[in-house]
Design a protein around this motif. Structure first.
Motif, mmCIF file in Angstrom:
data_model
loop_
_atom_site.group_PDB
_atom_site.id
_atom_site.type_symbol
_atom_site.label_atom_id
_atom_site.label_comp_id
_atom_site.label_asym_id
_atom_site.label_seq_id
_atom_site.Cartn_x
_atom_site.Cartn_y
_atom_site.Cartn_z
ATOM 1 N N GLN A 46 44.358 57.147 21.196
ATOM 2 C CA GLN A 46 43.269 56.230 20.844
ATOM 3 C C GLN A 46 43.205 55.022 21.766
ATOM 4 O O GLN A 46 42.128 54.474 22.005
ATOM 5 C CB GLN A 46 43.419 55.756 19.397
ATOM 6 C CG GLN A 46 43.009 56.789 18.392
ATOM 7 C CD GLN A 46 43.137 56.276 16.969
ATOM 8 O OE1 GLN A 46 43.301 55.082 16.728
ATOM 9 N NE2 GLN A 46 43.059 57.189 16.022
ATOM 10 N N CYS A 47 44.345 54.592 22.298
ATOM 11 C CA CYS A 47 44.360 53.402 23.156
ATOM 12 C C CYS A 47 43.380 53.494 24.322
ATOM 13 O O CYS A 47 42.587 52.576 24.525
ATOM 14 C CB CYS A 47 45.773 53.121 23.655
ATOM 15 S SG CYS A 47 46.853 52.453 22.386
ATOM 16 N N LEU A 50 39.800 53.132 23.365
ATOM 17 C CA LEU A 50 39.406 51.766 23.029
ATOM 18 C C LEU A 50 39.497 50.827 24.229
ATOM 19 O O LEU A 50 39.360 49.623 24.091
ATOM 20 C CB LEU A 50 40.295 51.241 21.891
ATOM 21 C CG LEU A 50 40.181 52.003 20.573
ATOM 22 C CD1 LEU A 50 41.248 51.537 19.588
ATOM 23 C CD2 LEU A 50 38.785 51.843 19.981
ATOM 24 N N GLN A 52 42.173 50.203 26.061
ATOM 25 C CA GLN A 52 43.406 49.426 26.025
ATOM 26 C C GLN A 52 44.457 49.886 27.024
ATOM 27 O O GLN A 52 45.574 49.391 27.004
ATOM 28 C CB GLN A 52 43.993 49.446 24.611
ATOM 29 C CG GLN A 52 43.081 48.800 23.604
ATOM 30 C CD GLN A 52 43.592 48.936 22.185
ATOM 31 O OE1 GLN A 52 44.510 49.692 21.906
ATOM 32 N NE2 GLN A 52 42.978 48.203 21.283
#
Length: 132
Positions: A46-47, A50, A52
């Motif tokens: 998920q990082c 997003l 990140q």
């Protein structure tokens, strides 16, 4: 892309590290950004979705977000590790329904991975076994 400007996401339960990746691909590890550690593969994937950072990901783990354009390759090469997944029955005599579900699951995984391979086809594969 200059992946060095981003945080490097590291999945702590994996057998391969960023150092292994850089060693196998010949890419420089100079100027690497901060490291973010996760023990949950879902959070690690998920990082980058997003914005990140960048994550090392097994093709099966990143196939869906890659195919959907939610993540993009950070470099022009990837590692062919030769690793694979195995689906096993817990029972020595699985039911027909269990066999059908297993066959369906395998077929869906193959489709997703083949779609992802087409995304990677423009990249250079490095055929090395990454060892920690």
């Amino acid at each position: 892309m200059r992946a060095e400007a981003h945080a490097y996401i590291h999945l702590d339960v994996t057998t391969h590290s960023w150092a292994d990746f850089h060693r196998a691909t010949g890419l420089s590890d100079k100027g690497i950004g901060e490291a973010v550690h996760h023990t949950d593969p879902g959070l690690a994937v998920q990082c980058p979705m997003l914005g990140q950072g960048v994550v090392l990901g097994w093709l099966l783990a990143i196939a869906a977000p890659l195919n959907e354009g939610k993540i993009i390759p950070a470099w022009d090469r990837y590692i062919e590790t030769g690793c694979h997944y195995v689906l096993e029955y817990r029972s020595s005599n699985p039911s027909d329904a269990m066999r059908q579900v297993a066959c369906w699951l395998i077929e869906k995984i193959k489709e997703e991975v083949e779609r992802a391979r087409s995304v990677l086809s423009a990249m250079n594969a490095v055929s090395k076994n990454m060892k920690s």
